[in-house]
Design a protein around this motif. Structure first.
Motif, PDB file in Angstrom:
ATOM      1  N   ASP A   1      -2.260  15.151  -0.878  1.00  0.00           N
ATOM      2  CA  ASP A   1      -3.050  14.932  -2.090  1.00  0.00           C
ATOM      3  C   ASP A   1      -3.106  13.440  -2.405  1.00  0.00           C
ATOM      4  O   ASP A   1      -2.088  12.753  -2.432  1.00  0.00           O
ATOM      5  N   GLY A   2      -4.283  12.953  -2.621  1.00  0.00           N
ATOM      6  CA  GLY A   2      -4.454  11.554  -2.985  1.00  0.00           C
ATOM      7  C   GLY A   2      -4.678  10.627  -1.807  1.00  0.00           C
ATOM      8  O   GLY A   2      -4.958   9.445  -2.008  1.00  0.00           O
ATOM      9  N   VAL A   3      -4.588  11.116  -0.582  1.00  0.00           N
ATOM     10  CA  VAL A   3      -4.886  10.275   0.580  1.00  0.00           C
ATOM     11  C   VAL A   3      -6.378   9.987   0.562  1.00  0.00           C
ATOM     12  O   VAL A   3      -7.204  10.899   0.542  1.00  0.00           O
ATOM     13  N   SER A   4      -6.729   8.709   0.538  1.00  0.00           N
ATOM     14  CA  SER A   4      -8.133   8.350   0.324  1.00  0.00           C
ATOM     15  C   SER A   4      -8.775   7.625   1.508  1.00  0.00           C
ATOM     16  O   SER A   4      -9.949   7.292   1.446  1.00  0.00           O
TER      17      SER A   4
ATOM     18  N   ARG B   1      -7.931   9.298   8.827  1.00  0.00           N
ATOM     19  CA  ARG B   1      -8.227  10.656   9.285  1.00  0.00           C
ATOM     20  C   ARG B   1      -7.710  11.709   8.316  1.00  0.00           C
ATOM     21  O   ARG B   1      -8.356  12.732   8.091  1.00  0.00           O
ATOM     22  N   LEU B   2      -6.535  11.502   7.758  1.00  0.00           N
ATOM     23  CA  LEU B   2      -5.957  12.514   6.870  1.00  0.00           C
ATOM     24  C   LEU B   2      -6.777  12.706   5.596  1.00  0.00           C
ATOM     25  O   LEU B   2      -6.704  13.760   4.971  1.00  0.00           O
TER      26      LEU B   2
ATOM     27  N   TYR C   1      -9.496  23.040   0.680  1.00  0.00           N
ATOM     28  CA  TYR C   1     -10.175  24.289   0.347  1.00  0.00           C
ATOM     29  C   TYR C   1     -10.959  24.898   1.515  1.00  0.00           C
ATOM     30  O   TYR C   1     -11.449  26.008   1.415  1.00  0.00           O
ATOM     31  N   ARG C   2     -11.090  24.148   2.586  1.00  0.00           N
ATOM     32  CA  ARG C   2     -11.827  24.611   3.767  1.00  0.00           C
ATOM     33  C   ARG C   2     -11.018  24.287   5.014  1.00  0.00           C
ATOM     34  O   ARG C   2     -10.056  23.539   4.966  1.00  0.00           O
ATOM     35  N   ASP C   3     -11.459  24.800   6.137  1.00  0.00           N
ATOM     36  CA  ASP C   3     -10.798  24.496   7.397  1.00  0.00           C
ATOM     37  C   ASP C   3     -11.281  23.143   7.916  1.00  0.00           C
ATOM     38  O   ASP C   3     -12.468  22.827   7.820  1.00  0.00           O
ATOM     39  N   THR C   4     -10.351  22.383   8.465  1.00  0.00           N
ATOM     40  CA  THR C   4     -10.654  21.074   9.033  1.00  0.00           C
ATOM     41  C   THR C   4     -10.091  21.040  10.443  1.00  0.00           C
ATOM     42  O   THR C   4      -8.945  21.422  10.663  1.00  0.00           O
TER      43      THR C   4
ATOM     44  N   ALA D   1      -4.200   9.936  13.477  1.00  0.00           N
ATOM     45  CA  ALA D   1      -3.490  10.379  12.274  1.00  0.00           C
ATOM     46  C   ALA D   1      -1.980  10.156  12.346  1.00  0.00           C
ATOM     47  O   ALA D   1      -1.323  10.095  11.300  1.00  0.00           O
ATOM     48  N   LEU D   2      -1.419  10.030  13.532  1.00  0.00           N
ATOM     49  CA  LEU D   2       0.039   9.878  13.658  1.00  0.00           C
ATOM     50  C   LEU D   2       0.601   8.703  12.859  1.00  0.00           C
ATOM     51  O   LEU D   2       1.581   8.873  12.133  1.00  0.00           O
ATOM     52  N   PRO D   3       0.006   7.499  12.941  1.00  0.00           N
ATOM     53  CA  PRO D   3       0.537   6.399  12.116  1.00  0.00           C
ATOM     54  C   PRO D   3       0.358   6.637  10.615  1.00  0.00           C
ATOM     55  O   PRO D   3       1.166   6.173   9.813  1.00  0.00           O
ATOM     56  N   GLU D   4      -0.673   7.377  10.252  1.00  0.00           N
ATOM     57  CA  GLU D   4      -0.887   7.695   8.841  1.00  0.00           C
ATOM     58  C   GLU D   4       0.228   8.607   8.323  1.00  0.00           C
ATOM     59  O   GLU D   4       0.699   8.434   7.199  1.00  0.00           O
ATOM     60  N   VAL D   5       0.650   9.559   9.147  1.00  0.00           N
ATOM     61  CA  VAL D   5       1.743  10.448   8.759  1.00  0.00           C
ATOM     62  C   VAL D   5       3.034   9.644   8.638  1.00  0.00           C
ATOM     63  O   VAL D   5       3.811   9.846   7.693  1.00  0.00           O
ATOM     64  N   ALA D   6       3.251   8.720   9.561  1.00  0.00           N
ATOM     65  CA  ALA D   6       4.450   7.876   9.493  1.00  0.00           C
ATOM     66  C   ALA D   6       4.479   7.079   8.189  1.00  0.00           C
ATOM     67  O   ALA D   6       5.537   6.944   7.552  1.00  0.00           O
ATOM     68  N   ALA D   7       3.329   6.571   7.769  1.00  0.00           N
ATOM     69  CA  ALA D   7       3.258   5.827   6.504  1.00  0.00           C
ATOM     70  C   ALA D   7       3.537   6.741   5.319  1.00  0.00           C
ATOM     71  O   ALA D   7       4.252   6.360   4.388  1.00  0.00           O
ATOM     72  N   LEU D   8       3.000   7.962   5.356  1.00  0.00           N
ATOM     73  CA  LEU D   8       3.248   8.916   4.269  1.00  0.00           C
ATOM     74  C   LEU D   8       4.723   9.303   4.197  1.00  0.00           C
ATOM     75  O   LEU D   8       5.264   9.509   3.110  1.00  0.00           O
ATOM     76  N   LEU D   9       5.370   9.401   5.345  1.00  0.00           N
ATOM     77  CA  LEU D   9       6.801   9.728   5.355  1.00  0.00           C
ATOM     78  C   LEU D   9       7.624   8.680   4.620  1.00  0.00           C
ATOM     79  O   LEU D   9       8.642   8.996   4.009  1.00  0.00           O
ATOM     80  N   ARG D  10       7.178   7.441   4.672  1.00  0.00           N
ATOM     81  CA  ARG D  10       7.876   6.371   3.946  1.00  0.00           C
ATOM     82  C   ARG D  10       7.596   6.431   2.443  1.00  0.00           C
ATOM     83  O   ARG D  10       8.421   6.004   1.642  1.00  0.00           O
ATOM     84  N   GLU D  11       6.449   6.975   2.070  1.00  0.00           N
ATOM     85  CA  GLU D  11       6.048   7.020   0.662  1.00  0.00           C
ATOM     86  C   GLU D  11       6.539   8.262  -0.077  1.00  0.00           C
ATOM     87  O   GLU D  11       6.919   8.187  -1.241  1.00  0.00           O
ATOM     88  N   ARG D  12       6.480   9.407   0.588  1.00  0.00           N
ATOM     89  CA  ARG D  12       6.837  10.679  -0.059  1.00  0.00           C
ATOM     90  C   ARG D  12       8.351  10.867  -0.004  1.00  0.00           C
ATOM     91  O   ARG D  12       8.950  10.744   1.055  1.00  0.00           O
ATOM     92  N   THR D  13       8.948  11.190  -1.132  1.00  0.00           N
ATOM     93  CA  THR D  13      10.409  11.287  -1.194  1.00  0.00           C
ATOM     94  C   THR D  13      10.929  12.709  -1.400  1.00  0.00           C
ATOM     95  O   THR D  13      12.113  12.948  -1.191  1.00  0.00           O
TER      96      THR D  13
END
Length: 107
Positions: free
Chosen positions: A38-41, A44-45, A51-54, A64-76
């Motif tokens: 939520d809030g990824v703007s 790729r993510l 609400y739909r299939d992607t 998307a892999l580096p984006e997930v790595a960045a989110l892992l640092r942000e989400r606690t």
């Protein structure tokens, strides 16, 4: 609202040409994954619609892999961390499996 994951591989079928076969599913972190994304703007993510299939191709998964790595640092929150780790694992399998795609199944 949750997002489930399905890793699919395109395989030849004798009667119907080609079809996708689900080779791995993840339903355990649906709500937490939706919150984590939520809030990824951008990137790729940001294309994932809760609400739909992607569908992500192997190339989308790689991006998307580096984006997930960045989110892992942000989400606690532990639940969001677990969901993102599961997503990262599924993306890695998608990247290394020819003919695969990762589906985000929205509510």
């Amino acid at each position: 609202m949750g997002i489930e994951l399905e890793l699919r591989v395109r395989q030849a079928s004798r009667n119907k040409g080609r079809r996708d076969t689900v080779v791995r599913r993840s339903h355990a972190h649906g709500d937490a994954l939706a919150r984590a994304l939520d809030g990824v703007s951008h990137g790729r993510l940001a294309q994932v619609d809760p609400y739909r299939d992607t569908r992500f191709t192997e190339q989308d998964a790689q991006a998307a892999l580096p984006e997930v790595a960045a989110l892992l640092r942000e989400r606690t929150l532990p639940s969001e961390q677990a969901a993102l780790l599961d997503l990262a694992a599924m993306l890695e399998v998608c990247v290394t499996t020819p003919g695969s795609s990762l589906w985000f199944i929205g509510d």
